[in-house]
Design a protein around this motif. Structure first.
Motif, PDB file in Angstrom:
ATOM      1  N   THR A 170      30.150 -12.306  -3.768  1.00 18.24           N
ATOM      2  CA  THR A 170      29.540 -11.422  -4.761  1.00 18.24           C
ATOM      3  C   THR A 170      29.960 -11.785  -6.178  1.00 18.24           C
ATOM      4  O   THR A 170      29.144 -11.744  -7.108  1.00 18.24           O
ATOM      5  CB  THR A 170      29.916  -9.952  -4.463  1.00 18.24           C
ATOM      6  N   ASP A 171      31.228 -12.184  -6.380  1.00 25.02           N
ATOM      7  CA  ASP A 171      31.682 -12.580  -7.719  1.00 25.02           C
ATOM      8  C   ASP A 171      30.896 -13.767  -8.241  1.00 25.02           C
ATOM      9  O   ASP A 171      30.528 -13.820  -9.425  1.00 25.02           O
ATOM     10  CB  ASP A 171      33.176 -12.919  -7.704  1.00 25.02           C
ATOM     11  N   ASP A 172      30.635 -14.745  -7.370  1.00 22.30           N
ATOM     12  CA  ASP A 172      29.859 -15.926  -7.786  1.00 22.30           C
ATOM     13  C   ASP A 172      28.424 -15.542  -8.128  1.00 22.30           C
ATOM     14  O   ASP A 172      27.811 -16.122  -9.024  1.00 22.30           O
ATOM     15  CB  ASP A 172      29.868 -16.980  -6.678  1.00 22.30           C
ATOM     16  N   LEU A 173      27.881 -14.567  -7.416  1.00 22.11           N
ATOM     17  CA  LEU A 173      26.511 -14.117  -7.684  1.00 22.11           C
ATOM     18  C   LEU A 173      26.419 -13.413  -9.043  1.00 22.11           C
ATOM     19  O   LEU A 173      25.486 -13.656  -9.818  1.00 22.11           O
ATOM     20  CB  LEU A 173      26.060 -13.159  -6.578  1.00 22.11           C
ATOM     21  N   ALA A 213      31.778  -1.014  -4.078  1.00 25.89           N
ATOM     22  CA  ALA A 213      31.719  -2.462  -3.876  1.00 25.89           C
ATOM     23  C   ALA A 213      32.081  -3.312  -5.091  1.00 25.89           C
ATOM     24  O   ALA A 213      32.416  -4.470  -4.918  1.00 25.89           O
ATOM     25  CB  ALA A 213      30.317  -2.856  -3.404  1.00 25.89           C
ATOM     26  N   ILE A 214      32.026  -2.775  -6.304  1.00 22.35           N
ATOM     27  CA  ILE A 214      32.225  -3.632  -7.486  1.00 22.35           C
ATOM     28  C   ILE A 214      33.412  -3.186  -8.339  1.00 22.35           C
ATOM     29  O   ILE A 214      34.348  -3.956  -8.568  1.00 22.35           O
ATOM     30  CB  ILE A 214      30.943  -3.685  -8.341  1.00 22.35           C
ATOM     31  N   GLU A 231      25.355 -22.959  -9.464  1.00 18.82           N
ATOM     32  CA  GLU A 231      24.047 -23.367  -9.993  1.00 18.82           C
ATOM     33  C   GLU A 231      22.937 -22.459  -9.472  1.00 18.82           C
ATOM     34  O   GLU A 231      22.006 -22.106 -10.208  1.00 18.82           O
ATOM     35  CB  GLU A 231      23.759 -24.817  -9.608  1.00 18.82           C
ATOM     36  N   ALA A 232      23.018 -22.087  -8.211  1.00 14.99           N
ATOM     37  CA  ALA A 232      21.989 -21.233  -7.615  1.00 14.99           C
ATOM     38  C   ALA A 232      21.962 -19.856  -8.275  1.00 14.99           C
ATOM     39  O   ALA A 232      20.897 -19.323  -8.591  1.00 14.99           O
ATOM     40  CB  ALA A 232      22.228 -21.098  -6.111  1.00 14.99           C
ATOM     41  N   ALA A 233      23.148 -19.282  -8.521  1.00 11.83           N
ATOM     42  CA  ALA A 233      23.202 -17.970  -9.165  1.00 11.83           C
ATOM     43  C   ALA A 233      22.672 -18.048 -10.590  1.00 11.83           C
ATOM     44  O   ALA A 233      21.951 -17.153 -11.051  1.00 11.83           O
ATOM     45  CB  ALA A 233      24.640 -17.453  -9.156  1.00 11.83           C
ATOM     46  N   ARG A 234      23.008 -19.128 -11.288  1.00 15.79           N
ATOM     47  CA  ARG A 234      22.513 -19.294 -12.659  1.00 15.79           C
ATOM     48  C   ARG A 234      20.995 -19.464 -12.660  1.00 15.79           C
ATOM     49  O   ARG A 234      20.299 -18.941 -13.543  1.00 15.79           O
ATOM     50  CB  ARG A 234      23.190 -20.495 -13.307  1.00 15.79           C
ATOM     51  N   LEU A 276      26.629 -11.635 -15.962  1.00 22.00           N
ATOM     52  CA  LEU A 276      27.482 -10.954 -16.924  1.00 22.00           C
ATOM     53  C   LEU A 276      27.667 -11.735 -18.212  1.00 22.00           C
ATOM     54  O   LEU A 276      28.304 -11.231 -19.145  1.00 22.00           O
ATOM     55  CB  LEU A 276      28.847 -10.676 -16.287  1.00 22.00           C
ATOM     56  N   ASP A 277      27.138 -12.944 -18.275  1.00 22.48           N
ATOM     57  CA  ASP A 277      27.227 -13.754 -19.495  1.00 22.48           C
ATOM     58  C   ASP A 277      26.600 -12.984 -20.660  1.00 22.48           C
ATOM     59  O   ASP A 277      25.460 -12.505 -20.570  1.00 22.48           O
ATOM     60  CB  ASP A 277      26.511 -15.087 -19.287  1.00 22.48           C
ATOM     61  N   LYS A 278      27.354 -12.855 -21.770  1.00 15.93           N
ATOM     62  CA  LYS A 278      26.897 -12.023 -22.881  1.00 15.93           C
ATOM     63  C   LYS A 278      25.649 -12.563 -23.562  1.00 15.93           C
ATOM     64  O   LYS A 278      24.862 -11.806 -24.129  1.00 15.93           O
ATOM     65  CB  LYS A 278      28.028 -11.871 -23.897  1.00 15.93           C
ATOM     66  N   GLU A 279      25.464 -13.872 -23.533  1.00 18.28           N
ATOM     67  CA  GLU A 279      24.317 -14.466 -24.217  1.00 18.28           C
ATOM     68  C   GLU A 279      23.160 -14.786 -23.279  1.00 18.28           C
ATOM     69  O   GLU A 279      22.000 -14.563 -23.626  1.00 18.28           O
ATOM     70  CB  GLU A 279      24.758 -15.732 -24.949  1.00 18.28           C
ATOM     71  N   LYS A 280      23.463 -15.321 -22.097  1.00 17.16           N
ATOM     72  CA  LYS A 280      22.408 -15.796 -21.206  1.00 17.16           C
ATOM     73  C   LYS A 280      22.316 -15.008 -19.903  1.00 17.16           C
ATOM     74  O   LYS A 280      21.634 -15.424 -18.978  1.00 17.16           O
ATOM     75  CB  LYS A 280      22.626 -17.279 -20.888  1.00 17.16           C
ATOM     76  N   GLY A 281      23.000 -13.862 -19.845  1.00 15.84           N
ATOM     77  CA  GLY A 281      23.003 -13.083 -18.614  1.00 15.84           C
ATOM     78  C   GLY A 281      21.937 -12.000 -18.600  1.00 15.84           C
ATOM     79  O   GLY A 281      20.920 -12.084 -19.292  1.00 15.84           O
ATOM     80  N   LEU A 282      22.204 -10.960 -17.826  1.00 16.08           N
ATOM     81  CA  LEU A 282      21.216  -9.894 -17.616  1.00 16.08           C
ATOM     82  C   LEU A 282      21.751  -8.525 -18.014  1.00 16.08           C
ATOM     83  O   LEU A 282      21.297  -7.498 -17.522  1.00 16.08           O
ATOM     84  CB  LEU A 282      20.800  -9.867 -16.122  1.00 16.08           C
ATOM     85  N   ARG A 283      22.694  -8.503 -18.947  1.00 17.10           N
ATOM     86  CA  ARG A 283      23.253  -7.232 -19.399  1.00 17.10           C
ATOM     87  C   ARG A 283      22.201  -6.400 -20.135  1.00 17.10           C
ATOM     88  O   ARG A 283      21.366  -6.960 -20.859  1.00 17.10           O
ATOM     89  CB  ARG A 283      24.430  -7.470 -20.333  1.00 17.10           C
TER      90      ARG A 283
END
Length: 461
Positions: free
Chosen positions: A257-260, A298-299, A233-236, A265-272
């Motif tokens: 880092t994966d949870d962050l 790191a990724i 929830e915090a990352a979202r 990376l969400d295609k609709e609601k993320g930051l791509r």
């Protein structure tokens, strides 16, 4: 330069010699460390009016130029001090060029030479110190062209200091800090806020955040806290703050880092923004004349060619933000020639050709390069490499996460580098701090994010 002794019988009154020396901050710091003279005037300091002042050279550092002249030139190798008298007339700060001079005034029994000594400022000729010396002339003839003295690197982080100075002049970066629920995670955000680099919005469990602040003896008065009881929830929530225009960067707290990154990376609601997310270490390595960028450590675990294109482009964009007009990118492999059995060498050659054709923009890309001939001009010339990158790389692109992680940690733990970590490819820079990071590394990560955000003007790079 040839160094050779002047024997007692060769020396006559009136003979003189000079030695020039640029007084650098590193010279002063090395002298301070060796002598144990910890007067703060000999470090970068603030004067009574709050203005930053350059280090002031200790008096005996200036006098040591006389000793160097006596021992190297006149009388030269094999000379031993008997007596030195000094009077100081002025002070020297880092960046000034000095000239020491000795003049023979007489010869005494038992091999003793008397000399007048002085050190002056080259510009203007002001007298810094004067005096007399008595030395025992060399008893045997010594001649050499160079001496194998141990090398010395001053462990200070001038590149990060310059980045901090630049970032402190910029507006505070509104930063969503995700799960600062542990001391080191919260401390990174608070020290960056204290320096005026970021304006934190703390997202997570309020009780845990308050407990971490209490353990640090810090007050959270004036900081916004957004209650989110789970890491997901915090990352979202951090992503939503960015999309709403309330946050210009995201900082990792006490979560994986994966949870962050998952909600980003969400295609609709993320930051791509059309590129892969890639990580860059900006490293301040003692003895290296510029910041060194290492990517991706790191990724991206085993990046293919398309991913490496984004890794290179993101690093070039960041390097430009940091002031490198045309970044030089060295794509690393174990060799500097293409070997069909070594995929990293093929990828490196392809990336170099893609940059040549304009598919990668803003920098000069060369590869494959081995680590030695990417960063050392002597090694590059030995292998016959004469391009603009070989020996001068600003950015090191590694074959995969194993090599990148090992390289970054070797620089940090053996070469005493500091490392600032950021993730690029999202709408805003993402600050990745580790629990083992020093205060300087945490500040530098925030500074890098701030400088980059202010250049890209809205996260479109």
């Amino acid at each position: 330069m040839i160094f050779e002794s002047r024997m007692y019988h060769e020396i006559e009154p009136g003979m003189s010699a000079e030695l020039r020396r640029l007084c650098t901050a590193d010279d002063i710091y090395a002298f301070v460390a060796a002598s144990g003279n910890h007067n703060p005037m000999h470090l970068e300091h603030v004067d009574e009016d709050g203005q930053k002042e350059k280090p002031l050279a200790p008096g005996l550092f200036v006098a040591a130029l006389i000793s160097s002249l006596l021992g190297s030139i006149l009388p030269g190798p094999g000379t031993r001090y008997r007596e030195q008298q000094l009077a100081f007339h002025d002070y020297v700060t880092a960046g000034e060029e000095l000239v020491a001079k000795v003049t023979v005034t007489g010869k005494e029994p038992e091999g003793v030479i008397a000399l007048a000594t002085e050190v002056r400022r080259v510009e203007g000729g002001a007298l810094i110190c004067s005096g007399t010396a008595r030395v025992l002339a060399p008893k045997t003839y010594i001649r050499y062209e160079e001496i194998d003295a141990p090398g010395l690197i001053v462990q200070r982080h001038r590149h990060f200091e310059a980045l901090l100075e630049k970032a402190e002049a910029l507006p505070e970066l509104a930063t969503a800090v995700v799960c600062p629920e542990e001391q080191s995670a919260l401390e990174g955000a608070l020290i960056a806020a204290e320096r005026g680099l970021i304006k934190p919005i703390l997202i997570g469990n309020p009780a845990k955040i308050e407990a971490a602040a209490k353990a640090l003896s810090k007050s959270l008065s004036g900081f916004e806290i957004v209650e989110m009881l789970s890491h997901r929830e915090a990352a979202r929530a951090a992503v939503e703050l960015v999309r709403a225009g309330r946050a210009q960067s995201i900082m990792k707290g006490h979560l994986h880092t994966d949870d962050l990154l998952r909600p980003m990376l969400d295609k609709e609601k993320g930051l791509r923004i059309g590129r892969r997310f890639t990580h860059v270490f900006v490293m301040d390595v003692p003895g290296v004349s510029h910041p060194l960028l290492v990517t991706d450590a790191a990724i991206n675990i085993a990046p293919d060619l398309a991913t490496k294109v984004d890794i290179v482009q993101n690093a070039i964009d960041l390097a430009i933000s940091l002031g490198m007009e045309t970044p030089k990118v060295g794509v690393l492999s174990a060799v500097e020639t293409v070997n069909p059995a070594m995929p990293s060498s093929i990828d490196a050659a392809l990336l170099s050709k893609m940059a040549e054709r304009g598919q990668i923009k803003g920098g000069v890309v060369d590869g494959p390069l081995a680590m030695d001939n990417a960063v050392d001009i002597g090694a590059a010339r030995t292998k016959g490499l004469r391009g603009p990158v070989a020996g001068h790389a600003d950015v090191l692109v590694v074959p995969g996460i194993d090599a990148g992680n090992m390289l970054a940690k070797q620089l940090a733990y053996i070469s005493h580098a500091e490392a600032a970590g950021v993730v690029l490819g999202a709408r805003v820079p993402v600050i990745l701090n580790s629990r083992s990071d020093s205060a300087m590394a945490r500040l530098a990560s925030a500074a890098v994010a701030s400088i980059h955000w202010n250049r890209i003007g809205g996260g479109n790079a």
